[in-house]
Write an enzyme that holds these catalytic residues in place. Structure first.
Site, PDB file in Angstrom:
ATOM      1  N   HIS A 186      44.476 -25.030  90.147  1.00 45.23           N
ATOM      2  CA  HIS A 186      44.321 -23.572  90.257  1.00 45.23           C
ATOM      3  C   HIS A 186      44.254 -23.158  91.728  1.00 45.23           C
ATOM      4  CE1 HIS A 186      42.338 -23.686  86.033  1.00 45.23           C
ATOM      5  NE2 HIS A 186      43.471 -23.052  85.904  1.00 45.23           N
TER       6      HIS A 186
ATOM      7  N   ARG B 261      52.942 -25.997  84.529  1.00 45.10           N
ATOM      8  CA  ARG B 261      52.991 -27.456  84.699  1.00 45.10           C
ATOM      9  C   ARG B 261      54.087 -28.080  83.858  1.00 45.10           C
ATOM     10  NH1 ARG B 261      47.273 -28.207  82.381  1.00 45.10           N
ATOM     11  NH2 ARG B 261      48.226 -26.557  81.145  1.00 45.10           N
TER      12      ARG B 261
ATOM     13  N   LYS C 273      39.421 -19.592  73.367  1.00 45.13           N
ATOM     14  CA  LYS C 273      38.603 -20.634  74.026  1.00 45.13           C
ATOM     15  C   LYS C 273      37.127 -20.276  74.004  1.00 45.13           C
ATOM     16  CE  LYS C 273      42.193 -22.172  77.238  1.00 45.13           C
ATOM     17  NZ  LYS C 273      42.624 -22.278  78.645  1.00 45.13           N
TER      18      LYS C 273
ATOM     19  N   SER D  63      41.640 -27.978  82.866  1.00 48.47           N
ATOM     20  CA  SER D  63      40.197 -27.762  82.747  1.00 48.47           C
ATOM     21  C   SER D  63      39.631 -28.647  81.634  1.00 48.47           C
ATOM     22  CB  SER D  63      39.912 -26.292  82.456  1.00 48.47           C
ATOM     23  OG  SER D  63      40.434 -25.501  83.497  1.00 48.47           O
TER      24      SER D  63
HETATM   25  N1  COA Z   1      47.057 -26.757  87.682  1.00 47.26           N
HETATM   26  C1  COA Z   1      46.201 -27.314  86.821  1.00 47.26           C
HETATM   27  N2  COA Z   1      45.880 -26.786  85.654  1.00 47.26           N
HETATM   28  C2  COA Z   1      46.432 -25.653  85.312  1.00 47.26           C
HETATM   29  C3  COA Z   1      47.318 -25.022  86.160  1.00 47.26           C
HETATM   30  C4  COA Z   1      47.644 -25.612  87.381  1.00 47.26           C
HETATM   31  N3  COA Z   1      48.486 -25.080  88.235  1.00 47.26           N
HETATM   32  N4  COA Z   1      47.716 -23.947  85.564  1.00 47.26           N
HETATM   33  C5  COA Z   1      47.091 -23.921  84.394  1.00 47.26           C
HETATM   34  N5  COA Z   1      46.334 -24.962  84.235  1.00 47.26           N
HETATM   35  C6  COA Z   1      45.564 -25.322  83.041  1.00 47.26           C
HETATM   36  C7  COA Z   1      44.152 -24.915  83.075  1.00 47.26           C
HETATM   37  O1  COA Z   1      43.350 -25.919  83.616  1.00 47.26           O
HETATM   38  C8  COA Z   1      43.866 -24.644  81.622  1.00 47.26           C
HETATM   39  O2  COA Z   1      43.597 -25.838  80.926  1.00 47.26           O
HETATM   40  P1  COA Z   1      42.805 -25.860  79.533  1.00 47.26           P
HETATM   41  O3  COA Z   1      43.754 -25.314  78.521  1.00 47.26           O
HETATM   42  O4  COA Z   1      42.504 -27.290  79.364  1.00 47.26           O
HETATM   43  O5  COA Z   1      41.585 -24.983  79.679  1.00 47.26           O
HETATM   44  C9  COA Z   1      45.171 -24.087  81.121  1.00 47.26           C
HETATM   45  O6  COA Z   1      46.159 -24.662  81.951  1.00 47.26           O
HETATM   46  C10 COA Z   1      45.264 -22.609  81.267  1.00 47.26           C
HETATM   47  O7  COA Z   1      44.001 -22.054  81.507  1.00 47.26           O
HETATM   48  P2  COA Z   1      43.687 -20.980  82.584  1.00 47.26           P
HETATM   49  O8  COA Z   1      44.570 -21.157  83.794  1.00 47.26           O
HETATM   50  O9  COA Z   1      42.231 -20.963  82.842  1.00 47.26           O
HETATM   51  O10 COA Z   1      44.149 -19.677  81.876  1.00 47.26           O
HETATM   52  P3  COA Z   1      44.097 -19.255  80.372  1.00 47.26           P
HETATM   53  O11 COA Z   1      45.419 -19.572  79.783  1.00 47.26           O
HETATM   54  O12 COA Z   1      42.887 -19.717  79.672  1.00 47.26           O
HETATM   55  O13 COA Z   1      43.965 -17.695  80.648  1.00 47.26           O
HETATM   56  C11 COA Z   1      44.076 -15.381  80.126  1.00 47.26           C
HETATM   57  C12 COA Z   1      44.474 -16.799  79.763  1.00 47.26           C
HETATM   58  C13 COA Z   1      42.591 -15.251  80.457  1.00 47.26           C
HETATM   59  C14 COA Z   1      44.871 -14.892  81.344  1.00 47.26           C
HETATM   60  C15 COA Z   1      44.460 -14.543  78.885  1.00 47.26           C
HETATM   61  O14 COA Z   1      43.818 -15.060  77.745  1.00 47.26           O
HETATM   62  C16 COA Z   1      44.115 -13.085  79.045  1.00 47.26           C
HETATM   63  O15 COA Z   1      44.906 -12.331  79.582  1.00 47.26           O
HETATM   64  N6  COA Z   1      42.907 -12.682  78.573  1.00 47.26           N
HETATM   65  C17 COA Z   1      42.462 -11.307  78.660  1.00 47.26           C
HETATM   66  C18 COA Z   1      42.659 -10.596  77.319  1.00 47.26           C
HETATM   67  C19 COA Z   1      44.080 -10.137  77.176  1.00 47.26           C
HETATM   68  O16 COA Z   1      44.573  -9.257  77.875  1.00 47.26           O
HETATM   69  N7  COA Z   1      44.784 -10.763  76.224  1.00 47.26           N
HETATM   70  C20 COA Z   1      46.168 -10.444  75.942  1.00 47.26           C
HETATM   71  C21 COA Z   1      47.067 -11.454  76.573  1.00 47.26           C
HETATM   72  S1  COA Z   1      48.716 -11.262  75.972  1.00 47.26           S
END
Ligand code: COA
Length: 162
Positions: free
Chosen positions: A17, A90, A41, A128
């Site tokens: 991140h 990724r 989550k 994560s």
């Molecule tokens: N390097 C390492 N890991 C990465 C990465 C990178 N460059 N990019 C992503 N990841 C991993 C994260 O570690 C995480 O792993 P996990 O699944 O084991 O937890 C996963 O990929 C993605 O998690 P994260 O980057 O924290 O984002 P998310 O996908 O959980 O976030 C939100 C999603 C919060 C942006 C989305 O749910 C959201 O917009 N929520 C608000 C409500 C909303 O508007 N919803 C409508 C959306 S259409």
């Protein structure tokens, strides 16, 4: 001013991140990292802890700000005057997920844009979930999360086991 938004659950924030945040901050004038909720989550770290971890990890970058929200992504996007959301990818499956998220957000706000940044090779396997799994069993997470938060992450994951 070109403002990009980097949202995520960040449970916890990883080196992957941080690398995406660093590279994205070079593409815009202001990068806002939004610590958010993903209804699929159940985070281990509280919103305050996740926000604190991000702040500690990016303190050296002058044009990065951190906010916390439990609302809709498009609302922050509009309110903060953003011109794109940044996401790290990724793999092919990340790409598919991001494409779907972009389409859904665009239905809510037609001028919504996404900038996808491919992650570095050596960070493509960090997630994560892996940090939580390794930390839970007392493994070394120092190559997975920024140095500034290693102890905080370790302590939380150890404390959960007690
Ligand atoms: N390097 C390492 N890991 C990465 C990465 C990178 N460059 N990019 C992503 N990841 C991993 C994260 O570690 C995480 O792993 P996990 O699944 O084991 O937890 C996963 O990929 C993605 O998690 P994260 O980057 O924290 O984002 P998310 O996908 O959980 O976030 C939100 C999603 C919060 C942006 C989305 O749910 C959201 O917009 N929520 C608000 C409500 C909303 O508007 N919803 C409508 C959306 S259409």
């Amino acid at each position: 001013m070109k403002t990009y938004l980097f949202p995520g659950t960040f449970d916890p924030f990883t080196r992957g991140h941080r690398d995406i945040a660093r590279r994205a901050s070079g593409l815009c004038d202001r990068l806002i990292i939004a610590v958010m909720e993903n209804s699929a989550k159940k985070p281990v770290f509280t919103p305050d802890e996740r926000e604190q971890m991000v702040r500690l990890s990016i303190s050296e970058y002058d044009n990065i700000e951190v906010i916390k929200s439990s609302g809709l992504l498009v609302d922050i996007y509009k309110d903060m005057g953003c011109c794109a959301v940044v996401r790290g990818i990724r793999s092919e499956s990340d790409f598919r997920y991001e494409a779907e998220m972009t389409l859904a957000n665009r239905l809510l706000y037609p001028s919504y844009e996404t900038v996808l940044i491919p992650c570095r090779d050596d960070m493509s396997l960090i997630s994560s979930s892996i940090v939580k799994e390794v930390g839970h069993y007392g493994g070394d997470i120092s190559k997975m999360v920024p140095a500034e938060i290693v102890e905080m992450v370790k302590n939380k994951l150890t404390e959960r086991k007690l």
